[in-house]
Design an enzyme around this catalytic site. Structure first.
Site: not given
Ligand code: SAJ
Length: 444
Positions: A280-282, A285
């Site tokens: 859910h980040c890389i 973002d």
């Protein structure tokens, strides 16, 4: 009193509450960032009230139970039992808070545009109850400018002025779920204020619970810091995925090449190829950054290229598996394929954005007969259709036309797989731990 004296008085009053630990902190969003953050401040002797729209989370916390892998029931119970930690779905309680930390999701829409709707709805809740002297800090990862261009005007619609009526800052969350070494309290905290006074109160607040606080010149600088951190990962993963494709063309073992490069004690940092980019980040973002820059008519070529390579990996894995099955005179259609590991990364249960879903969708489209094994995940859907979960045993492995390793969980018996599988396509070099050489194992 002059305006400046009023400003300073509000700042002094909040600084005093922080110094004597009577400050009341509200944490909005009690997920993998918010709940550990609340617990860290409680452990520093500060009262925290958690606010979340999910009554299930509130009930668990009030019962002294955790739902976050990085926190134990005992840790939650200790803070709830001491009265320092409370939780509610009633956002009216925000009015009593001296500091409010926003830790809600910032996903991407299907169009790859930022979705800051959770941030905006949280700020709407805060705005309704905003009172003089409150500090608001956004922790959710977002594009540079969100705090100053979206949140600040929303809060100033109350008539209060930032830096005197209320204080506003950005401090990126840096939680790495299941990281045993780096937790919230021992990961340096970057803080950027919208004014010098905002910076001062936010710095003082975080310093009560997190010893290493690093100040930057503005909220937008702090927003950019987090995006650089995760864009750095996205691009290096994209690079190493392309190196994997290059090594395949050159007949080289990419894992050998990377391990050898990693012996260089300076100027190099090992990243590893895989079947795609999950979490859910890389994968998400950096798109906040490219979206923002597009609005400024600038195109973030590195991010776009790396994303293109990473998004192409599931297709590459399926094409390569097709070639390997072909060497066994088997089409993908009708072949039994056991997918090992569906979580987005090793030793965790999170399947968000997992490349396993893309790989399995492509295999299903080609008629493969799929099942999966993941010690952390009991049920897994591919675009709404569930995939059969199986135990990892000799018979199941032997029945497969191929075993496809997508996630390299540690607690899996890779010797059992190597000893009983007709064909293993290992996209994570997970089989390196299996004893001996195995003709039936092919690596990405
Ligand atoms: N991946 C590769 N090759 C690599 C590293 C990762 O293919 O060399 C894949 C993983 O399998 C996964 C995806 O990339 O599918 C993301 O993996 P990640 O290791 O970056 O883990 P995340 O998504 O949990 O990222 C978090 C981030 N933490 C925050 O945003 C606060 C990131 O900043 C951390 O650096 C990262 O954890 C970490 O170091 O584990």
């Amino acid at each position: 009193m002059t305006k400046r004296e009023v400003d300073t008085q509000a700042q002094q009053q909040l600084l005093e509450k922080i110094a004597n630990k009577t400050v009341k902190i509200g944490v909005v969003g009690l997920g993998y960032v918010g709940l550990p953050l609340a617990e860290v401040f409680c452990r520093a002797g500060i009262s925290v009230c958690g606010f979340d729209v999910d009554p299930g989370k509130i009930d668990m916390i009030q019962a002294g139970k955790t739902y976050i892998g990085d926190l134990s029931d005992e840790q939650v119970q200790e803070q709830v039992g001491s009265g320092r930690l409370t939780a509610t779905t009633d956002f009216d309680g925000l009015a009593e808070m001296d500091a409010i930390l926003i830790c809600v999701p910032t996903p991407l829409r299907k169009t790859l545009d930022p979705d800051i709707s959770y941030v905006v709805s949280s700020v709407e809740q805060i705005k309704k109850r905003l009172r003089p002297g409150q500090l608001v800090v956004l922790e959710s990862t977002t594009y540079p400018g969100t705090t100053e261009e979206v949140i600040l005007p929303m809060l100033e619609e109350t008539g209060l002025t930032v830096g005197s009526g209320f204080f506003l800052a950005f401090s990126p969350e840096r939680v790495d779920p299941s990281n045993e070494q780096y937790k919230t309290e021992n990961t340096p905290k970057v803080v950027g204020g919208t004014t010098e006074g905002c910076r001062a109160v936010a710095e003082a607040l975080y310093t009560t619970a997190i010893p290493a606080v690093h100040i930057v010149s503005s909220a937008r600088a702090a927003e950019m810091v987090k995006l650089l951190e995760n864009t750095f990962r996205l691009i290096n993963i994209g690079l190493v995925n392309e190196v994997a494709l290059i090594c395949e063309k050159l007949g080289l073992d990419v894992w050998e090449i990377i391990d050898a490069a990693a012996t260089k004690p300076f100027g190099y940092m090992a990243f590893y190829p895989g079947p795609g980019l999950g979490g859910h980040c890389i994968p998400i973002d950096p798109h906040y950054l490219s979206w923002k820059l597009r609005s400024l008519n600038y195109f973030t070529r590195f991010i776009d290229l790396a994303s293109e390579i990473n998004r192409g990996m599931p297709e590459h894995v399926v094409a390569r598996l097709g070639e390997l099955l072909n060497e066994h005179e088997k089409p993908i259609k009708g072949s039994k394929v056991l997918v090992m590991g569906v979580a987005y990364k090793k030793d965790c249960a999170d399947t968000r954005e997992s490349p396993a879903e893309d790989v399995m969708m492509l295999l299903r489209e080609r008629g493969a007969d799929l099942c999966f094994h993941d010690p952390y995940v009991g049920a897994f859907d591919v675009h709404g259709d569930s995939v059969r979960s199986v135990a990892l045993d000799k018979e199941t492995i032997a029945q497969q036309d191929a075993v496809l390793i997508i996630t390299d969980h540690s607690d899996v018996d890779y010797d059992l797989v190597a000893g009983n599988a007709t064909l293993v396509f290992d996209t994570r070099n997970a089989m390196k731990t299996a004893e001996g050489d195995h003709e039936n194992v092919v690596k990405l």
